[in-house]
Design an enzyme around this catalytic site. Sequence first.
Site, short mmCIF file in Angstrom:
data_model
loop_
_atom_site.label_atom_id
_atom_site.label_comp_id
_atom_site.label_asym_id
_atom_site.label_seq_id
_atom_site.Cartn_x
_atom_site.Cartn_y
_atom_site.Cartn_z
N ARG A 185 -30.26 -8.16 -20.19
CA ARG A 185 -30.11 -8.41 -18.75
C ARG A 185 -29.20 -7.37 -18.11
NH1 ARG A 185 -29.06 -14.82 -17.95
NH2 ARG A 185 -31.06 -15.26 -16.97
N LYS B 71 -19.95 -4.99 -24.30
CA LYS B 71 -19.08 -5.63 -25.29
C LYS B 71 -19.74 -6.92 -25.74
CE LYS B 71 -15.65 -8.52 -25.32
NZ LYS B 71 -16.04 -9.20 -26.59
N PRO B 72 -20.21 -6.95 -27.01
CA PRO B 72 -20.79 -8.20 -27.51
C PRO B 72 -19.70 -9.26 -27.71
CG PRO B 72 -21.35 -6.32 -28.93
CD PRO B 72 -20.27 -5.87 -28.00
N SER B 73 -20.10 -10.51 -27.76
CA SER B 73 -19.17 -11.58 -28.12
C SER B 73 -18.82 -11.43 -29.60
CB SER B 73 -19.82 -12.93 -27.89
OG SER B 73 -19.11 -13.94 -28.58
N SER C 178 -17.36 -17.99 -20.01
CA SER C 178 -16.66 -19.17 -19.50
C SER C 178 -15.99 -18.89 -18.15
CB SER C 178 -15.59 -19.59 -20.50
OG SER C 178 -14.66 -18.55 -20.66
N GLU D 156 -21.68 -14.86 -14.40
CA GLU D 156 -22.52 -16.03 -14.66
C GLU D 156 -21.73 -16.90 -15.60
OE1 GLU D 156 -24.52 -18.48 -16.41
OE2 GLU D 156 -25.89 -16.95 -17.18
N CYS E 46 -25.85 -22.63 -20.47
CA CYS E 46 -25.29 -22.98 -19.16
C CYS E 46 -26.26 -23.79 -18.33
CB CYS E 46 -24.90 -21.72 -18.42
SG CYS E 46 -26.31 -20.65 -18.17
N ASN E 47 -27.56 -23.66 -18.61
CA ASN E 47 -28.60 -24.39 -17.86
C ASN E 47 -28.74 -25.84 -18.30
OD1 ASN E 47 -29.33 -21.87 -16.99
ND2 ASN E 47 -31.08 -21.69 -18.33
N GLU F 237 -34.93 -20.63 -16.56
CA GLU F 237 -35.33 -19.71 -15.51
C GLU F 237 -36.36 -18.68 -15.99
OE1 GLU F 237 -32.49 -19.76 -17.13
OE2 GLU F 237 -31.67 -17.77 -17.42
N HIS G 21 -31.11 -15.72 -11.32
CA HIS G 21 -30.24 -16.67 -12.02
C HIS G 21 -28.83 -16.49 -11.47
CE1 HIS G 21 -29.19 -19.35 -15.22
NE2 HIS G 21 -28.44 -18.46 -15.86
N1 LIG Z 1 -22.07 -19.43 -19.23
C1 LIG Z 1 -22.34 -19.21 -20.48
O1 LIG Z 1 -23.41 -18.78 -20.79
C2 LIG Z 1 -21.35 -19.42 -21.54
C3 LIG Z 1 -20.33 -20.32 -21.42
N2 LIG Z 1 -19.46 -20.48 -22.42
C4 LIG Z 1 -18.40 -21.49 -22.27
O2 LIG Z 1 -17.19 -20.92 -22.70
C5 LIG Z 1 -16.62 -21.71 -23.74
C6 LIG Z 1 -15.84 -20.82 -24.68
O3 LIG Z 1 -16.70 -19.90 -25.35
P1 LIG Z 1 -16.21 -18.41 -25.60
O4 LIG Z 1 -17.08 -17.68 -26.54
O5 LIG Z 1 -14.74 -18.45 -25.94
O6 LIG Z 1 -16.48 -17.76 -24.17
P2 LIG Z 1 -15.70 -16.65 -23.42
O7 LIG Z 1 -15.97 -16.78 -21.98
O8 LIG Z 1 -14.28 -16.60 -23.84
O9 LIG Z 1 -16.40 -15.30 -23.95
C7 LIG Z 1 -17.50 -14.67 -23.32
C8 LIG Z 1 -17.28 -13.16 -23.39
O10 LIG Z 1 -16.16 -12.81 -22.57
C9 LIG Z 1 -15.22 -12.05 -23.33
N3 LIG Z 1 -13.90 -12.31 -22.79
C10 LIG Z 1 -13.13 -13.39 -22.99
N4 LIG Z 1 -11.96 -13.26 -22.32
C11 LIG Z 1 -12.01 -12.07 -21.68
C12 LIG Z 1 -11.11 -11.37 -20.84
N5 LIG Z 1 -9.91 -11.85 -20.52
N6 LIG Z 1 -11.48 -10.17 -20.35
C13 LIG Z 1 -12.69 -9.65 -20.66
N7 LIG Z 1 -13.57 -10.25 -21.48
C14 LIG Z 1 -13.24 -11.46 -21.98
C15 LIG Z 1 -15.43 -12.54 -24.75
O11 LIG Z 1 -14.91 -11.63 -25.69
C16 LIG Z 1 -16.94 -12.65 -24.79
O12 LIG Z 1 -17.53 -11.40 -25.02
C17 LIG Z 1 -17.79 -22.45 -24.33
O13 LIG Z 1 -17.40 -23.63 -24.94
C18 LIG Z 1 -18.63 -22.70 -23.12
O14 LIG Z 1 -18.18 -23.85 -22.46
C19 LIG Z 1 -19.54 -19.73 -23.55
C20 LIG Z 1 -20.53 -18.80 -23.72
C21 LIG Z 1 -21.55 -18.61 -22.72
O1 LIG Z 2 -26.12 -19.82 -20.90
C1 LIG Z 2 -26.10 -18.83 -20.19
O2 LIG Z 2 -25.36 -18.62 -19.26
C2 LIG Z 2 -26.93 -17.65 -20.53
O3 LIG Z 2 -26.31 -17.10 -21.64
C3 LIG Z 2 -28.35 -18.06 -20.80
O4 LIG Z 2 -28.97 -17.19 -21.67
C4 LIG Z 2 -30.34 -17.40 -21.62
C5 LIG Z 2 -30.57 -18.20 -20.39
O5 LIG Z 2 -31.60 -17.66 -19.73
C6 LIG Z 2 -29.28 -18.04 -19.67
O6 LIG Z 2 -29.11 -18.84 -18.67
#
Ligand SMILES: NC(=O)C1=CN([C@@H]2O[C@H](COP(=O)(O)OP(=O)(O)OC[C@H]3O[C@@H](n4cnc5c(N)ncnc54)[C@H](O)[C@@H]3O)[C@@H](O)[C@H]2O)C=CC1
Ligand SMILES: O=C(O)[C@@H](O)[C@@H]1OC[C@H](O)[C@H]1O
Length: 479
Positions: free
Chosen positions: A158, A173-175, A227, A248, A282-283, A442, A448
């Site tokens: 994306r 930057k991958p997770s 997050s 997002e 997230c969806n 989506e 999105h």
């Molecule tokens: N909206 C979504 O798709 C997602 C939501 N989450 C939510 O977040 C919670 C925690 O999961 P995490 O893997 O710890 O998510 P996270 O939000 O901490 O990590 C996502 C990415 O952001 C990076 N990141 C974290 N802090 C940062 C900072 N200060 N500056 C720049 N980059 C930073 C991480 O290294 C990773 O690559 C989950 O339980 C879930 O609720 C997690 C993953 C995806």
């Molecule tokens: O959960 C999310 O925010 C996204 O990582 C998710 O990845 C595939 C879906 O299309 C998105 O919404």
Amino acid sequence: MKHYKQYINGQFVDSKATGVIEILNPCTEEIISTISTGTIEDANHALEAAQAAQPAWEALPAIQRAAFLHKMADVIRENRVFLAETLSKEQAKVIGLAQVEIDVTADYFDYNAGWARRIEGEIIQSDRAKEHIYLHKVPIGVAVGICPWNFPFFVMARKVAASLVTGNTCVIKPSSEAPNTIMEFAELIQKIELPAGVLNFVCGAGRTVGNALSKSPITGIISLTGSVSAGQQIIAAAAENITKVSLELGGKAPAIVCADANLELAVNAVVASKVIFSGQVCNCAERVYVEDSIYDEFVEKLTKKMSEVTVEDALTGVNADMSSLVSKSQVDKISEMVEFAKKEGAEVLVGGKRPEEFSKGYFYEPTLLTNCTQDMQVIQEEVFGPVLPVLKFNTLDEAIALANDCQYGLTSSIFSENYNNIMHATNSLQFGETYVNREHFEAIQGFHAGWKKSGIGGADGKHGMEEYLHTRVVYAKYY
Ligand SMILES: NC(=O)C1=CN([C@@H]2O[C@H](COP(=O)(O)OP(=O)(O)OC[C@H]3O[C@@H](n4cnc5c(N)ncnc54)[C@H](O)[C@@H]3O)[C@@H](O)[C@H]2O)C=CC1
Ligand SMILES: O=C(O)[C@@H](O)[C@@H]1OC[C@H](O)[C@H]1O
């Protein structure tokens, strides 16, 4: 065991960081690879490489940039099974869904390549004689993509596809929970001979590497999927240089089931919207509001369907609906939330604990909660796991108000056979996306984008591509 190096300026290089992050198979808890903890220098090195490569990349006709995206799609298709297995192993995604993610990612590159001939400006009538007002769409410069673990490969695409086709260069930057598939892709695309520096991959911790990428003056746009807390930290880091952000973040999607809904369809769609990737999207449907007159019947059907959800090892459970959660911290968080919901009065109809049949892994049972109230933590906060709380409503306006009573605004859904109910709900729900009589997911040509704490900006389609463009206006007077 494989150690993934940083990919910077067209080369795989060692980080100066001595620490490594171990990547586990969440189903077995075995260490399957390592990445570097990364350094601020790695981040800056990648940004400098991207900055140096950008003018020449922008100068290429868009159709030539798009040709590289098509080649990326081809490489993914040639390695589709290997990539799906890598993805499945590193994050416990059931293999069928992992294969879908890989295949859709290839389509995503092709789809975005299609914008090459459609990046369009405008010519506006001037108030002055002999003057044209030109709106040019130009790349921002260097795009930073910070990826989550839940759909790591697709979300990487994306950010990469939209930034590259528009003439930006990119640092990803991958997770640290799920970097393997992305880093394998970095190796696989060596054969397409992308100019050095156009696309860089830097692994490491968010608070160091992610922060350095976000606060650098080189960065033109930061696109995060993750997050709310990471989003807030990135906004703070971006504030220094007023860098554009596209975020997002989380969701707390409501599903509203009206008395006139097709109940079979609603049950199937709600469960599908909950158990996909074990609820870690997230969806995902995070709360269900059911009209009083059909509540008992709906809950009975939902109980049956949730009880039938199958949980297996991600790689070998070919027909499984879901598998382990991604990490110990995820399963601990979800267990705590369910225990707290029970203390607050929720009743567990299905699941509610870690399954006994797995001696290893971070599994949690598909869980159905009733007797919930709007003020409970499980209704207000994102669970991000296979836990579905159900509540009752009496009027559609009440359901809409309950759905909107939320800090998030990403996805939502309504199930009804009544056109007026549907139109009223879709016009009143404060969410970036509303799904009518279908599961929450989506399309790549949509947009999105979350409202409220779910984010800023968005991805996919024309508007997602335009996130990566600046507008330059030229007032051209002639004689
Ligand atoms: N909206 C979504 O798709 C997602 C939501 N989450 C939510 O977040 C919670 C925690 O999961 P995490 O893997 O710890 O998510 P996270 O939000 O901490 O990590 C996502 C990415 O952001 C990076 N990141 C974290 N802090 C940062 C900072 N200060 N500056 C720049 N980059 C930073 C991480 O290294 C990773 O690559 C989950 O339980 C879930 O609720 C997690 C993953 C995806
Ligand atoms: O959960 C999310 O925010 C996204 O990582 C998710 O990845 C595939 C879906 O299309 C998105 O919404």
